[in-house]
Design a protein around this motif. Structure first.
Motif, PDB file in Angstrom:
ATOM      1  N   THR A 103       0.844  -1.192   0.000  1.00 60.17           N
ATOM      2  CA  THR A 103       0.000   0.000   0.000  1.00 60.17           C
ATOM      3  C   THR A 103       0.878   1.241   0.000  1.00 60.17           C
ATOM      4  O   THR A 103       2.097   1.157  -0.116  1.00 60.17           O
ATOM      5  N   SER A 107       0.619   3.486   5.397  1.00 62.12           N
ATOM      6  CA  SER A 107      -0.606   2.693   5.529  1.00 62.12           C
ATOM      7  C   SER A 107      -0.286   1.228   5.313  1.00 62.12           C
ATOM      8  O   SER A 107       0.650   0.873   4.595  1.00 62.12           O
ATOM      9  N   LYS A 109      -2.250  -2.743   4.795  1.00 62.96           N
ATOM     10  CA  LYS A 109      -3.505  -3.421   4.465  1.00 62.96           C
ATOM     11  C   LYS A 109      -3.274  -4.919   4.515  1.00 62.96           C
ATOM     12  O   LYS A 109      -2.323  -5.424   3.908  1.00 62.96           O
ATOM     13  N   GLY A 125      -7.253  -2.285   7.474  1.00 62.42           N
ATOM     14  CA  GLY A 125      -6.280  -1.268   7.078  1.00 62.42           C
ATOM     15  C   GLY A 125      -5.889  -0.389   8.248  1.00 62.42           C
ATOM     16  O   GLY A 125      -6.722  -0.081   9.112  1.00 62.42           O
ATOM     17  N   GLU A 126      -4.626  -0.008   8.277  1.00 61.55           N
ATOM     18  CA  GLU A 126      -4.123   0.890   9.318  1.00 61.55           C
ATOM     19  C   GLU A 126      -3.487   2.104   8.647  1.00 61.55           C
ATOM     20  O   GLU A 126      -2.721   1.961   7.680  1.00 61.55           O
ATOM     21  N   PHE A 127      -3.817   3.282   9.159  1.00 64.40           N
ATOM     22  CA  PHE A 127      -3.306   4.531   8.584  1.00 64.40           C
ATOM     23  C   PHE A 127      -2.596   5.341   9.665  1.00 64.40           C
ATOM     24  O   PHE A 127      -3.194   5.670  10.693  1.00 64.40           O
ATOM     25  N   SER A 132      -2.621   7.812   3.589  1.00 71.37           N
ATOM     26  CA  SER A 132      -3.805   7.589   2.764  1.00 71.37           C
ATOM     27  C   SER A 132      -3.607   6.321   1.933  1.00 71.37           C
ATOM     28  O   SER A 132      -2.554   5.676   1.998  1.00 71.37           O
ATOM     29  N   THR A 133      -4.622   5.989   1.137  1.00 67.89           N
ATOM     30  CA  THR A 133      -4.498   4.837   0.233  1.00 67.89           C
ATOM     31  C   THR A 133      -3.682   5.188  -1.003  1.00 67.89           C
ATOM     32  O   THR A 133      -3.389   4.317  -1.822  1.00 67.89           O
ATOM     33  N   ASN A 183      -6.288   9.711   6.248  1.00 69.30           N
ATOM     34  CA  ASN A 183      -6.308   9.998   7.682  1.00 69.30           C
ATOM     35  C   ASN A 183      -5.661  11.365   7.893  1.00 69.30           C
ATOM     36  O   ASN A 183      -4.445  11.471   7.997  1.00 69.30           O
TER      37      ASN A 183
END
Length: 201
Positions: A103, A107, A109, A125-127, A132-133, A183
Motif C-alpha cells: 500500500t 498505511s 492493508k 487497514g491501518e493509517f 492515505s491509500t 487519515n
C-alpha cells in the motif's frame, strides 16, 4: 517368498474409492456449512438431489463440468474441492499471519478473509497520521463495498465528495466509484473493508 515390489492390483481401486469418499465428504461439509439443502444445491448445480447424495457418500463420480457447477454453487473452485488443506469449518488467522498487501507509505492493508470463502473479501487497514491509500482515487470491479472505521477517524473521498467518518461509522458504495481514504488527523486510524463479491484489488 513374496515379492513386495509387486503392486496389489486392488490398491488403485481402494485409493480411488478413498479419494471419492473424501471429495464427497468435503462437498457435504461445505454444503452444511452454507446451510444448503441437497435440493437447493441441486437446483444451483443442475443436478438431482439423489445424485448429489450418492456423490457425498462416495458412491458416484462427477464430471469436471459437474464439479465446476457444484463449486460455483458453493462459492468454490474445483481446486478448492480437492484441496485437503482447505478443510471446512472455522479457520483461525492470527494477526501476525495475515497476508500483507503493498500500500501507500504510512498505511498497511492485510487480508482477513481466507480461501475458500469465495463470496466476499475482508481487509483490515491501518493509517498513520497523514497517510492515505494513495495520491489518486482508484476503482476495482463493480462490487458492493463497505468501509467501517474501527478506531480513529478518516475521510473517504467518493467521486470528489468527501465524507468524514469516526470510530463506529461506516459507508457503503460501489467499488467502481473512484474512492480514496485519508487519515488527516494526528492519531492513527484502523478500518475494515468488506467487499462482495471479491474483485481484483
Amino acid at each position: 517368498m513374496t515379492d513386495r515390489s509387486m503392486a496389489d492390483p486392488s490398491d488403485g481401486a481402494v485409493n480411488h474409492a478413498s479419494a471419492d469418499a473424501a471429495l464427497g465428504a468435503r462437498i457435504r461439509e461445505y454444503r452444511m456449512m452454507r446451510r444448503m439443502s441437497l435440493r437447493a444445491l441441486g437446483e444451483a448445480a443442475q443436478a438431482s438431489p439423489g445424485f448429489l447424495s450418492q456423490l457425498e457418500r462416495g458412491q458416484a463420480n462427477a464430471s469436471i463440468g459437474m464439479l465446476r457447477r457444484i463449486g460455483a454453487a458453493l462459492g468454490l473452485t474445483v481446486a478448492d474441492l480437492f484441496d485437503q488443506n482447505n478443510t471446512p469449518g472455522p479457520h483461525v488467522v492470527r494477526r501476525a499471519d495475515r497476508p500483507m498487501l503493498h500500500t501507500a507509505p504510512g498505511s498497511r492493508k492485510s487480508l482477513i478473509s481466507q480461501r475458500p470463502l469465495g463470496h466476499l473479501e475482508v481487509y483490515e487497514g491501518e493509517f498513520d497520521p497523514g497517510a492515505s491509500t494513495g495520491d489518486d482515487a482508484y476503482t476495482h470491479g463493480d462490487s458492493q463495498e463497505i468501509l467501517l472505521v474501527l478506531s480513529g477517524a478518516v475521510r473517504i473521498e467518493l467521486d470528489d465528495r468527501a465524507h468524514a467518518l469516526e470510530a463506529g461509522d461506516s459507508i457503503e458504495y460501489r467499488s467502481s466509484v473512484p474512492h480514496r481514504v485519508v487519515n488527516p488527523h494526528e492519531a492513527p486510524a484502523e478500518v475494515l473493508w468488506i467487499i462482495s463479491p471479491p474483485t481484483p484489488d
